[in-house]
Scaffold this motif. Structure first.
Motif, PDB file in Angstrom:
ATOM      1  N   LEU A  13       0.741  -1.285  -0.062  1.00  0.00           N
ATOM      2  CA  LEU A  13       0.189  -0.004  -0.084  1.00  0.00           C
ATOM      3  C   LEU A  13       0.729   1.293  -0.099  1.00  0.00           C
ATOM      4  O   LEU A  13       0.325   2.280  -0.634  1.00  0.00           O
ATOM      5  N   ALA A  14       1.654   1.295   0.735  1.00  0.00           N
ATOM      6  CA  ALA A  14       2.843   2.371   0.874  1.00  0.00           C
ATOM      7  C   ALA A  14       3.364   2.528  -0.595  1.00  0.00           C
ATOM      8  O   ALA A  14       3.570   3.738  -1.114  1.00  0.00           O
ATOM      9  N   LEU A  15       4.064   1.522  -1.378  1.00  0.00           N
ATOM     10  CA  LEU A  15       4.420   1.644  -2.527  1.00  0.00           C
ATOM     11  C   LEU A  15       3.568   2.094  -3.726  1.00  0.00           C
ATOM     12  O   LEU A  15       3.679   3.003  -4.538  1.00  0.00           O
ATOM     13  N   ILE A  16       2.133   1.719  -3.608  1.00  0.00           N
ATOM     14  CA  ILE A  16       1.031   2.378  -4.539  1.00  0.00           C
ATOM     15  C   ILE A  16       1.147   3.802  -4.303  1.00  0.00           C
ATOM     16  O   ILE A  16       0.626   4.640  -5.252  1.00  0.00           O
ATOM     17  N   VAL A  17       0.860   4.104  -2.844  1.00  0.00           N
ATOM     18  CA  VAL A  17       0.672   5.616  -2.613  1.00  0.00           C
ATOM     19  C   VAL A  17       1.877   6.344  -3.242  1.00  0.00           C
ATOM     20  O   VAL A  17       1.710   7.563  -3.868  1.00  0.00           O
ATOM     21  N   LEU A  18       3.176   5.969  -3.107  1.00  0.00           N
ATOM     22  CA  LEU A  18       4.331   6.611  -3.643  1.00  0.00           C
ATOM     23  C   LEU A  18       4.431   6.607  -5.136  1.00  0.00           C
ATOM     24  O   LEU A  18       4.429   7.758  -5.806  1.00  0.00           O
ATOM     25  N   ILE A  19       3.715   5.701  -5.889  1.00  0.00           N
ATOM     26  CA  ILE A  19       3.598   5.689  -7.304  1.00  0.00           C
ATOM     27  C   ILE A  19       2.413   6.475  -7.689  1.00  0.00           C
ATOM     28  O   ILE A  19       2.822   7.244  -8.764  1.00  0.00           O
ATOM     29  N   ALA A  20       1.456   6.667  -6.929  1.00  0.00           N
ATOM     30  CA  ALA A  20       0.210   7.336  -7.379  1.00  0.00           C
ATOM     31  C   ALA A  20       0.673   9.007  -7.363  1.00  0.00           C
ATOM     32  O   ALA A  20       0.331   9.776  -7.957  1.00  0.00           O
ATOM     33  N   GLY A  21       1.552   9.402  -6.076  1.00  0.00           N
ATOM     34  CA  GLY A  21       1.969  10.780  -5.874  1.00  0.00           C
ATOM     35  C   GLY A  21       3.312  11.152  -6.588  1.00  0.00           C
ATOM     36  O   GLY A  21       3.803  12.192  -6.547  1.00  0.00           O
ATOM     37  N   ALA A  22       4.097  10.371  -7.379  1.00  0.00           N
ATOM     38  CA  ALA A  22       5.309  10.331  -8.099  1.00  0.00           C
ATOM     39  C   ALA A  22       5.028  11.773  -8.755  1.00  0.00           C
ATOM     40  O   ALA A  22       5.985  12.473  -8.965  1.00  0.00           O
ATOM     41  N   LEU A  25       5.339  14.734  -6.704  1.00  0.00           N
ATOM     42  CA  LEU A  25       6.664  15.015  -6.338  1.00  0.00           C
ATOM     43  C   LEU A  25       7.625  15.651  -7.359  1.00  0.00           C
ATOM     44  O   LEU A  25       8.371  16.509  -6.976  1.00  0.00           O
ATOM     45  N   VAL A  26       7.874  15.102  -8.530  1.00  0.00           N
ATOM     46  CA  VAL A  26       8.562  15.763  -9.894  1.00  0.00           C
ATOM     47  C   VAL A  26       8.236  17.129 -10.289  1.00  0.00           C
ATOM     48  O   VAL A  26       8.806  18.094 -10.181  1.00  0.00           O
ATOM     49  N   LEU A  27       6.939  17.313 -10.316  1.00  0.00           N
ATOM     50  CA  LEU A  27       6.326  18.473 -10.875  1.00  0.00           C
ATOM     51  C   LEU A  27       6.800  19.729  -9.782  1.00  0.00           C
ATOM     52  O   LEU A  27       7.184  20.875  -9.979  1.00  0.00           O
ATOM     53  N   LEU A  45      12.345  20.723  -2.153  1.00  0.00           N
ATOM     54  CA  LEU A  45      11.811  20.059  -1.064  1.00  0.00           C
ATOM     55  C   LEU A  45      10.397  20.436  -0.754  1.00  0.00           C
ATOM     56  O   LEU A  45       9.484  19.684  -0.381  1.00  0.00           O
ATOM     57  N   ALA A  46      10.243  21.644  -0.401  1.00  0.00           N
ATOM     58  CA  ALA A  46       8.813  22.201  -0.136  1.00  0.00           C
ATOM     59  C   ALA A  46       7.929  21.904  -1.167  1.00  0.00           C
ATOM     60  O   ALA A  46       6.856  21.339  -1.219  1.00  0.00           O
ATOM     61  N   GLY A  47       8.506  22.356  -2.518  1.00  0.00           N
ATOM     62  CA  GLY A  47       7.471  21.887  -3.593  1.00  0.00           C
ATOM     63  C   GLY A  47       7.218  20.525  -3.735  1.00  0.00           C
ATOM     64  O   GLY A  47       6.295  20.278  -4.029  1.00  0.00           O
ATOM     65  N   ALA A  48       8.127  19.494  -3.443  1.00  0.00           N
ATOM     66  CA  ALA A  48       7.770  18.178  -3.535  1.00  0.00           C
ATOM     67  C   ALA A  48       6.746  17.843  -2.778  1.00  0.00           C
ATOM     68  O   ALA A  48       6.018  16.881  -3.131  1.00  0.00           O
ATOM     69  N   ALA A  49       6.861  18.404  -1.377  1.00  0.00           N
ATOM     70  CA  ALA A  49       5.976  17.828  -0.401  1.00  0.00           C
ATOM     71  C   ALA A  49       4.730  18.462  -0.787  1.00  0.00           C
ATOM     72  O   ALA A  49       3.610  17.940  -0.549  1.00  0.00           O
ATOM     73  N   ALA A  50       4.503  19.552  -1.183  1.00  0.00           N
ATOM     74  CA  ALA A  50       3.228  20.010  -1.701  1.00  0.00           C
ATOM     75  C   ALA A  50       2.580  19.638  -2.686  1.00  0.00           C
ATOM     76  O   ALA A  50       1.335  19.475  -2.516  1.00  0.00           O
ATOM     77  N   GLY A  51       3.517  19.440  -3.718  1.00  0.00           N
ATOM     78  CA  GLY A  51       2.959  18.663  -5.246  1.00  0.00           C
ATOM     79  C   GLY A  51       2.499  17.430  -4.834  1.00  0.00           C
ATOM     80  O   GLY A  51       1.541  16.779  -5.231  1.00  0.00           O
ATOM     81  N   PHE A  52       3.320  16.463  -4.009  1.00  0.00           N
ATOM     82  CA  PHE A  52       2.740  15.062  -3.435  1.00  0.00           C
ATOM     83  C   PHE A  52       1.408  15.120  -2.518  1.00  0.00           C
ATOM     84  O   PHE A  52       0.581  14.544  -2.922  1.00  0.00           O
ATOM     85  N   ALA A  53       1.329  16.225  -1.781  1.00  0.00           N
ATOM     86  CA  ALA A  53       0.177  16.362  -1.002  1.00  0.00           C
ATOM     87  C   ALA A  53      -0.935  16.678  -1.750  1.00  0.00           C
ATOM     88  O   ALA A  53      -2.100  16.134  -1.628  1.00  0.00           O
ATOM     89  N   LEU A  54      -0.867  17.750  -2.852  1.00  0.00           N
ATOM     90  CA  LEU A  54      -1.879  18.064  -3.814  1.00  0.00           C
ATOM     91  C   LEU A  54      -2.418  16.670  -4.666  1.00  0.00           C
ATOM     92  O   LEU A  54      -3.460  16.631  -4.898  1.00  0.00           O
ATOM     93  N   VAL A  55      -1.610  15.999  -5.256  1.00  0.00           N
ATOM     94  CA  VAL A  55      -1.748  14.790  -6.006  1.00  0.00           C
ATOM     95  C   VAL A  55      -2.492  13.862  -5.019  1.00  0.00           C
ATOM     96  O   VAL A  55      -3.473  13.200  -5.581  1.00  0.00           O
ATOM     97  N   LEU A  56      -2.063  13.423  -3.965  1.00  0.00           N
ATOM     98  CA  LEU A  56      -2.655  12.541  -3.076  1.00  0.00           C
ATOM     99  C   LEU A  56      -4.227  13.102  -2.798  1.00  0.00           C
ATOM    100  O   LEU A  56      -5.031  12.186  -2.911  1.00  0.00           O
TER     101      LEU A  56
END
Length: 67
Positions: A13-22, A25-27, A45-56
């Protein structure tokens, strides 16, 4: 009786979440590094965290609102 809950382990499940939010992270890292030119690493780092949170959050809203 259904065994759907037993298919995925917590690691899966953690791997699925990382793949879904990738993409977030990049953008987000790219956007953060471009916006904060004096401190690119912190911006990335701040942009990656924000982008990951927005995608999820988008995934969660999409999956919650669809019947």
């Amino acid at each position: 009786m259904s065994d759907i809950g037993g298919i995925f382990s917590p690691l899966d499940l953690a791997l699925i979440v990382l793949i879904a939010g990738a993409p977030g992270l990049v953008l987000g890292a790219l956007g953060g590094a471009l916006l904060c030119r004096d401190r690119r690493r912190r911006g990335a780092l701040a942009g990656a965290a924000a982008g990951f949170a927005l995608v999820l959050a988008g995934w969660w809203i999409t999956l919650t609102l669809t019947p």
